[in-house]
Design a protein around this motif. Structure first.
Motif, PDB file in Angstrom:
ATOM      1  N   ILE A   1       3.929  -8.650  10.390  1.00  0.00           N
ATOM      2  CA  ILE A   1       3.159  -7.714   9.375  1.00  0.00           C
ATOM      3  C   ILE A   1       4.345  -7.120   8.947  1.00  0.00           C
ATOM      4  O   ILE A   1       4.755  -6.063   9.951  1.00  0.00           O
ATOM      5  CB  ILE A   1       2.034  -6.921  10.035  1.00  0.00           C
ATOM      6  CG1 ILE A   1       1.132  -8.189  11.035  1.00  0.00           C
ATOM      7  CG2 ILE A   1       1.238  -6.290   9.076  1.00  0.00           C
ATOM      8  CD1 ILE A   1      -0.761  -7.176  11.089  1.00  0.00           C
ATOM      9  N   THR A   2       4.243  -7.238   7.245  1.00  0.00           N
ATOM     10  CA  THR A   2       4.946  -6.479   6.816  1.00  0.00           C
ATOM     11  C   THR A   2       4.607  -4.900   5.649  1.00  0.00           C
ATOM     12  O   THR A   2       3.996  -5.951   5.703  1.00  0.00           O
ATOM     13  CB  THR A   2       6.914  -6.784   5.938  1.00  0.00           C
ATOM     14  OG1 THR A   2       6.836  -7.424   6.969  1.00  0.00           O
ATOM     15  CG2 THR A   2       7.350  -5.666   5.602  1.00  0.00           C
ATOM     16  N   ALA A   3       4.543  -3.824   6.147  1.00  0.00           N
ATOM     17  CA  ALA A   3       3.919  -3.013   5.598  1.00  0.00           C
ATOM     18  C   ALA A   3       5.303  -2.330   4.075  1.00  0.00           C
ATOM     19  O   ALA A   3       5.906  -2.010   4.206  1.00  0.00           O
ATOM     20  CB  ALA A   3       4.303  -1.883   6.115  1.00  0.00           C
ATOM     21  N   VAL A   4       4.173  -2.879   3.037  1.00  0.00           N
ATOM     22  CA  VAL A   4       5.408  -2.681   2.163  1.00  0.00           C
ATOM     23  C   VAL A   4       5.112  -1.546   1.099  1.00  0.00           C
ATOM     24  O   VAL A   4       3.998  -1.674   0.636  1.00  0.00           O
ATOM     25  CB  VAL A   4       4.802  -3.812   0.288  1.00  0.00           C
ATOM     26  CG1 VAL A   4       5.912  -3.531  -0.615  1.00  0.00           C
ATOM     27  CG2 VAL A   4       5.858  -5.175   1.666  1.00  0.00           C
ATOM     28  N   ILE A   5       5.954  -0.421   1.041  1.00  0.00           N
ATOM     29  CA  ILE A   5       4.972   0.498   1.419  1.00  0.00           C
ATOM     30  C   ILE A   5       5.753   1.453  -0.157  1.00  0.00           C
ATOM     31  O   ILE A   5       6.935   2.641   0.492  1.00  0.00           O
ATOM     32  CB  ILE A   5       4.714   1.454   2.010  1.00  0.00           C
ATOM     33  CG1 ILE A   5       4.523   1.373   3.736  1.00  0.00           C
ATOM     34  CG2 ILE A   5       4.340   3.303   1.862  1.00  0.00           C
ATOM     35  CD1 ILE A   5       4.914   2.128   4.867  1.00  0.00           C
TER      36      ILE A   5
ATOM     37  N   THR B   1       8.645  -2.188 -10.919  1.00  0.00           N
ATOM     38  CA  THR B   1       9.358  -2.339  -9.782  1.00  0.00           C
ATOM     39  C   THR B   1       9.336  -3.541  -8.867  1.00  0.00           C
ATOM     40  O   THR B   1       9.370  -3.700  -8.494  1.00  0.00           O
ATOM     41  CB  THR B   1       9.321  -1.210  -8.655  1.00  0.00           C
ATOM     42  OG1 THR B   1       7.884  -1.111  -8.460  1.00  0.00           O
ATOM     43  CG2 THR B   1       9.768  -0.120  -9.521  1.00  0.00           C
ATOM     44  N   ALA B   2       7.957  -4.437  -9.924  1.00  0.00           N
ATOM     45  CA  ALA B   2       7.500  -5.789  -8.986  1.00  0.00           C
ATOM     46  C   ALA B   2       8.138  -6.418  -9.132  1.00  0.00           C
ATOM     47  O   ALA B   2       8.746  -7.019  -7.765  1.00  0.00           O
ATOM     48  CB  ALA B   2       6.630  -6.036  -9.644  1.00  0.00           C
ATOM     49  N   PRO B   3       9.540  -6.971  -9.786  1.00  0.00           N
ATOM     50  CA  PRO B   3      10.112  -7.541  -9.812  1.00  0.00           C
ATOM     51  C   PRO B   3      11.213  -7.681  -8.702  1.00  0.00           C
ATOM     52  O   PRO B   3      11.607  -8.659  -8.198  1.00  0.00           O
ATOM     53  CB  PRO B   3      11.465  -7.910 -10.744  1.00  0.00           C
ATOM     54  CG  PRO B   3       9.945  -6.806 -12.386  1.00  0.00           C
ATOM     55  CD  PRO B   3       9.024  -6.412 -11.169  1.00  0.00           C
ATOM     56  N   MET B   4      11.660  -6.609  -8.414  1.00  0.00           N
ATOM     57  CA  MET B   4      12.680  -6.092  -7.343  1.00  0.00           C
ATOM     58  C   MET B   4      11.852  -6.264  -6.205  1.00  0.00           C
ATOM     59  O   MET B   4      12.193  -6.897  -4.888  1.00  0.00           O
ATOM     60  CB  MET B   4      13.192  -4.319  -7.440  1.00  0.00           C
ATOM     61  CG  MET B   4      14.400  -4.525  -6.555  1.00  0.00           C
ATOM     62  SD  MET B   4      14.936  -2.536  -6.859  1.00  0.00           S
ATOM     63  CE  MET B   4      13.683  -1.217  -6.819  1.00  0.00           C
ATOM     64  N   PHE B   5      11.142  -5.599  -6.015  1.00  0.00           N
ATOM     65  CA  PHE B   5       9.483  -6.272  -4.666  1.00  0.00           C
ATOM     66  C   PHE B   5       9.458  -7.596  -4.678  1.00  0.00           C
ATOM     67  O   PHE B   5       9.488  -7.560  -2.971  1.00  0.00           O
ATOM     68  CB  PHE B   5       8.679  -4.980  -5.255  1.00  0.00           C
ATOM     69  CG  PHE B   5       8.738  -3.496  -4.518  1.00  0.00           C
ATOM     70  CD1 PHE B   5       8.737  -3.717  -3.162  1.00  0.00           C
ATOM     71  CD2 PHE B   5       8.362  -2.906  -5.376  1.00  0.00           C
ATOM     72  CE1 PHE B   5       9.242  -2.195  -2.328  1.00  0.00           C
ATOM     73  CE2 PHE B   5       8.432  -1.360  -5.108  1.00  0.00           C
ATOM     74  CZ  PHE B   5       9.145  -0.511  -3.328  1.00  0.00           C
ATOM     75  N   ALA B   6       8.916  -8.440  -5.290  1.00  0.00           N
ATOM     76  CA  ALA B   6       9.000  -9.633  -5.050  1.00  0.00           C
ATOM     77  C   ALA B   6       9.905 -10.159  -4.707  1.00  0.00           C
ATOM     78  O   ALA B   6      10.352 -11.107  -3.821  1.00  0.00           O
ATOM     79  CB  ALA B   6       8.510  -9.671  -6.429  1.00  0.00           C
ATOM     80  N   GLN B   7      11.417  -9.920  -5.245  1.00  0.00           N
ATOM     81  CA  GLN B   7      12.348 -10.508  -4.880  1.00  0.00           C
ATOM     82  C   GLN B   7      12.733 -10.013  -3.284  1.00  0.00           C
ATOM     83  O   GLN B   7      13.420 -10.500  -2.189  1.00  0.00           O
ATOM     84  CB  GLN B   7      13.423 -10.151  -5.600  1.00  0.00           C
ATOM     85  CG  GLN B   7      15.349 -10.863  -5.467  1.00  0.00           C
ATOM     86  CD  GLN B   7      14.643 -12.528  -5.625  1.00  0.00           C
ATOM     87  OE1 GLN B   7      14.601 -13.016  -6.748  1.00  0.00           O
ATOM     88  NE2 GLN B   7      15.490 -13.318  -3.844  1.00  0.00           N
ATOM     89  N   ALA B   8      12.601  -8.799  -2.998  1.00  0.00           N
ATOM     90  CA  ALA B   8      12.703  -8.414  -1.664  1.00  0.00           C
ATOM     91  C   ALA B   8      12.030  -8.855  -0.847  1.00  0.00           C
ATOM     92  O   ALA B   8      12.630  -9.651   0.701  1.00  0.00           O
ATOM     93  CB  ALA B   8      12.539  -6.738  -1.426  1.00  0.00           C
TER      94      ALA B   8
ATOM     95  N   GLN C   1       0.775  -1.517   0.031  1.00  0.00           N
ATOM     96  CA  GLN C   1       0.207  -0.048   0.218  1.00  0.00           C
ATOM     97  C   GLN C   1       0.785   1.146  -0.259  1.00  0.00           C
ATOM     98  O   GLN C   1       1.457   1.792   0.640  1.00  0.00           O
ATOM     99  CB  GLN C   1      -0.967  -0.122   1.332  1.00  0.00           C
ATOM    100  CG  GLN C   1      -1.378   1.443   1.629  1.00  0.00           C
ATOM    101  CD  GLN C   1      -2.968   1.437   0.256  1.00  0.00           C
ATOM    102  OE1 GLN C   1      -2.854   0.643  -0.831  1.00  0.00           O
ATOM    103  NE2 GLN C   1      -4.069   1.971   0.581  1.00  0.00           N
ATOM    104  N   PRO C   2       0.866   1.545  -1.441  1.00  0.00           N
ATOM    105  CA  PRO C   2       1.833   3.239  -1.272  1.00  0.00           C
ATOM    106  C   PRO C   2       0.732   4.318  -0.647  1.00  0.00           C
ATOM    107  O   PRO C   2      -0.676   3.928  -0.793  1.00  0.00           O
ATOM    108  CB  PRO C   2       2.031   3.265  -2.987  1.00  0.00           C
ATOM    109  CG  PRO C   2       0.902   3.060  -3.336  1.00  0.00           C
ATOM    110  CD  PRO C   2       1.013   1.322  -2.651  1.00  0.00           C
ATOM    111  N   THR C   3       1.383   5.690   0.220  1.00  0.00           N
ATOM    112  CA  THR C   3       0.800   6.385   0.610  1.00  0.00           C
ATOM    113  C   THR C   3       0.417   7.642  -0.473  1.00  0.00           C
ATOM    114  O   THR C   3       0.619   8.514   0.463  1.00  0.00           O
ATOM    115  CB  THR C   3       1.016   6.404   2.107  1.00  0.00           C
ATOM    116  OG1 THR C   3       2.683   6.683   2.056  1.00  0.00           O
ATOM    117  CG2 THR C   3       1.238   5.950   2.862  1.00  0.00           C
ATOM    118  N   SER C   4       0.129   7.101  -1.138  1.00  0.00           N
ATOM    119  CA  SER C   4       0.243   8.138  -2.886  1.00  0.00           C
ATOM    120  C   SER C   4      -1.499   8.546  -3.038  1.00  0.00           C
ATOM    121  O   SER C   4      -2.267   8.590  -1.813  1.00  0.00           O
ATOM    122  CB  SER C   4       0.680   8.302  -4.018  1.00  0.00           C
ATOM    123  OG  SER C   4      -0.372   6.544  -4.674  1.00  0.00           O
ATOM    124  N   ASN C   5      -2.074   9.966  -3.941  1.00  0.00           N
ATOM    125  CA  ASN C   5      -2.558  10.827  -3.098  1.00  0.00           C
ATOM    126  C   ASN C   5      -3.577   9.706  -3.984  1.00  0.00           C
ATOM    127  O   ASN C   5      -3.777   8.919  -4.567  1.00  0.00           O
ATOM    128  CB  ASN C   5      -2.644  11.698  -4.507  1.00  0.00           C
ATOM    129  CG  ASN C   5      -3.877  12.480  -5.091  1.00  0.00           C
ATOM    130  OD1 ASN C   5      -4.844  12.511  -3.904  1.00  0.00           O
ATOM    131  ND2 ASN C   5      -4.109  12.768  -6.006  1.00  0.00           N
TER     132      ASN C   5
END
Length: 339
Positions: free
Chosen positions: A94-98, A302-309, A66-70
């Motif tokens: 619980i890990t917040a992926v922002i 950015t999905a490939p990087m976030f998935a690996q992270a 959940q990005p905290t964008s507009n």
């Protein structure tokens, strides 16, 4: 010690397409189906947010994307309420992926009687029950210290380096990296080192907030393909003005690589009408239809990087390995080929 349970993803409404892309990438890595946890994140008639999780999450390793964008306040509240729902449902971690951390520009007191809103948001996230935060290109690195929980801050520069090497193949000797202001020099220098390019700076002077009085180029950009590097593009006024200044100083082309495409108000029109040949952004903020249709705006995933992270966090292995361009080459297989 490796976790026994599988990582489970849940998403709010801020960037559902990115969450689904992360799930698809994790499915490829795991060799098994990874989907988003079935839940509803809705609003009552008075705009109160309501969350209901339909699956059992007791003892699970949860990742809230959940990005905290507009609209920043709505998306932040969704994140907090989803976290509370998971905590009360006995999730183990619980890990917040922002991908985009809103309020990051309010990281210090610039003048008297002003808040440090980034610290307040960090407190809210921690108190809601988040155990760990995973984010991308924080506006100010010290925001990691606002949290009393682990924070993994990924960088877009390795992806940008791959993209530049691919799109400027055979022309890298003409490329110059440009910081749009003195404050962004460290970020620009980091990318310049990765592709072995020189660095220039656009020095701007403001007479009052929101208005740039004048710009001066520090460095010789004559005959160069200039690439402006920054973390956030909001209204794009300063960015377009910097591009004009660089062209007047003798640059042959101007491109921009910006991590978070906030692109509010007249930003898209300004970019389309500017002298910039291209603006490259990530999908940390879900792009609007206007952004997708813009002829000179391109989006890198950015999905490939976030998935690996996420998999590295789940496995208890290094996240900092993703700071290296070489690590991302196999992750972005098929998109970028290096000699």
């Amino acid at each position: 010690m490796p976790a026994i349970t599988e990582p489970k993803l849940i998403s709010g409404n801020a960037n559902l397409s990115l969450a689904k892309s992360i799930a698809r990438r994790m499915s490829m890595h795991r060799g098994m189906q990874v989907g988003l946890v079935d839940a509803r994140v809705e609003r009552f008639n008075d705009q109160e947010i309501f969350v209901e999780v339909y699956e059992n999450v007791r003892g699970e390793d949860m990742y809230v994307i959940q990005p905290t964008s507009n609209p920043a306040n709505d998306n932040l509240m969704e994140l907090l309420i989803m976290t509370d729902a998971l905590r009360r449902s006995s999730a183990a971690r619980i890990t917040a992926v922002i991908p985009y951390f809103g309020y990051a520009r309010q990281d210090r007191r610039a003048k008297a009687r002003t808040p440090i809103s980034a610290k307040l948001v960090a407190n809210l996230i921690t108190q809601a029950g988040v155990d760990r935060v995973l984010t991308l290109d924080l506006h100010a690195a010290q925001i990691q210290g606002f949290f009393d929980i682990p924070v993994d801050n990924l960088y877009a520069s390795p992806i940008f380096a791959l993209d530049i090497e691919h799109h400027f193949k055979g022309q890298l000797q003409d490329v110059m990296i440009v910081s749009p202001d003195v404050g962004g020099v460290a970020r620009a220098r980091e990318l310049a080192k990765r592709i072995n390019a020189p660095l220039s700076i656009v020095d701007k002077r403001r007479e009052k907030a929101g208005e740039v009085a004048g710009m001066t180029v520090i460095g010789d950009v004559k005959g160069r393909k200039c690439i402006i590097v920054d973390d956030i593009c909001d209204t794009a006024g300063t960015l377009c003005k910097a591009a004009e200044t660089l062209m007047e100083a003798g640059a042959t082309e101007v491109h921009s690589y910006i991590t978070h495409g906030v692109l509010s108000g007249p930003a898209v029109e300004r970019v389309q009408n500017s002298v910039m040949k291209s603006l490259v952004i990530t999908d940390s903020i879900e792009p609007t239809e206007k952004v997708k249709e813009a002829r000179n705006i391109r989006i890198v995933p950015t999905a490939p990087m976030f998935a690996q992270a996420i998999l590295n966090i789940w496995n208890g292995t290094s996240v900092s390995s993703l700071f290296e361009t070489e690590t991302l080459v196999p992750i972005y297989e098929g998109m970028y080929q290096r000699d």
